[in-house]
Design an enzyme around this catalytic site. Structure first.
Site, PDB file in Angstrom:
ATOM      1  CB  SER A 204      -0.873   0.009   1.263  1.00  0.00           C
ATOM      2  OG  SER A 204      -1.593   1.226   1.338  1.00  0.00           O
TER       3      SER A 204
ATOM      4  CE1 TYR B  86      -4.053  -2.100   5.440  1.00  0.00           C
ATOM      5  CE2 TYR B  86      -3.251   0.078   4.825  1.00  0.00           C
ATOM      6  CZ  TYR B  86      -3.800  -1.135   4.469  1.00  0.00           C
ATOM      7  OH  TYR B  86      -4.092  -1.391   3.154  1.00  0.00           O
TER       8      TYR B  86
END
Ligand SMILES: NC(=O)c1ccc[n+]([C@@H]2O[C@H](COP(=O)([O-])OP(=O)(O)OC[C@H]3O[C@@H](n4cnc5c(N)ncnc54)[C@H](O)[C@@H]3O)[C@@H](O)[C@H]2O)c1
Length: 254
Positions: A142, A156
């Site tokens: 990501s 995250y």
């Protein structure tokens, strides 16, 4: 180009979002699919969509944070098809919140699924690919808090930064064994229930407002994530070694 006819493609986190989009894209190009998730109803629905579109595959419950379940899933794939050509390590969970104020246990959960899960998958996929002379692995990273910082999503993001590091090191280890390992760093896809859509909906942000964050002026389309995964998984991408392919509408370029 991008021919997956007869290739065996394993996808984790296949119950919705990117995983489902990719399952349908690989199936449309002739791949035989092995799908897993912990959300069984969604996983079965993805399989139903795949078979309704004329594709071949099976769905199995597997929690990627448990190594024995990953090993069993890879084993079931080989039992079904005799080989494994592509691993798309896509499963992840997100626990968002102020980076330094979330309960520390949240970090353990995120690391277990997002980072150790990818590690377990690569380990067992590579062991199988070695027996047939090669393969390709695509890890979902990501841009969030790995390439860019995001104060309320740092845990995250740290796991995704870890995925990028792990991808590069693993890729170098097996580069000369005809096994390619690469990562995708994405953001801004408008796919039902995907992690980005949940985030903007959770913050009361409209699609139009969110589109303005991206230099391209719109959100990403399902076929645009599928194209990136298909490329990294293809034979044509074998010279890509430990690459992080960024597909984010220009967010990080800015
Ligand atoms: N959607 C985006 O714009 C975006 C942006 C950056 C990165 N990503 C990454 O791409 C991947 C897919 O994103 P998405 O938006 O489709 O996510 P999603 O949350 O919609 O889907 C993730 C899937 O993984 C499954 N899963 C969670 N924990 C699991 C576990 N322990 N074992 C097996 N399956 C598990 C979930 O049940 C779910 O079906 C993720 O790795 C995500 O971090 C997505």
């Amino acid at each position: 180009m991008f021919d997956f006819d007869g290739k065996v493609v394993l996808i984790t986190g296949a119950a919705q979002g990117f995983g489902r989009v990719c399952a349908l894209a690989f199936a449309a190009r002739g791949a035989r699919l092995a799908l897993c998730d912990i959300a069984d109803a969604g996983g079965e629905e993805t399989l139903r969509l795949v078979t309704a579109a004329g594709g071949t595959g099976f769905y199995r419950h597997a929690d990627v944070s448990v190594e024995a379940e990953v090993e069993a899933f890879v084993g079931a794939t080989v039992a079904a098809y005799g080989r494994l050509d592509v691993g798309v390590n896509n499963a992840a969970k997100e626990i968002a919140g102020p980076t330094l104020d979330l309960p520390s246990a949240a970090f353990d959960q995120l690391i277990a699924t997002n980072l150790k899960g990818v590690y377990y998958c690569m380990k067992h996929e590579v062991a199988q690919m070695r027996t047939t002379g090669g393969g390709a692995i695509v890890n979902q990273a990501s841009i969030t808090s790995s390439i860019t910082g995001v104060p309320d999503n740092g845990l995250y993001g740290a796991t995704k930064g870890g995925v990028i590091g792990l991808t590069k090191s693993a890729a170098l280890q097996v580069a000369a064994e005809n096994i390619s390992i690469n990562a995708l760093a994405t953001a801004g896809f408008d796919i039902p229930d995907d992690v980005f859509v949940r985030w903007i909906d959770g913050h009361g942000t409209s699609r139009q407002e969110a589109a303005g964050w991206f230099p391209i002026g719109r959100l990403g389309r399902p076929e645009e994530i599928a194209a990136a995964v298909l490329y990294l998984a293809s034979d044509e991408a074998r010279f890509a070694v430990g690459t992080v392919l960024t597909v984010d509408g220009g967010f990080t370029a800015r």
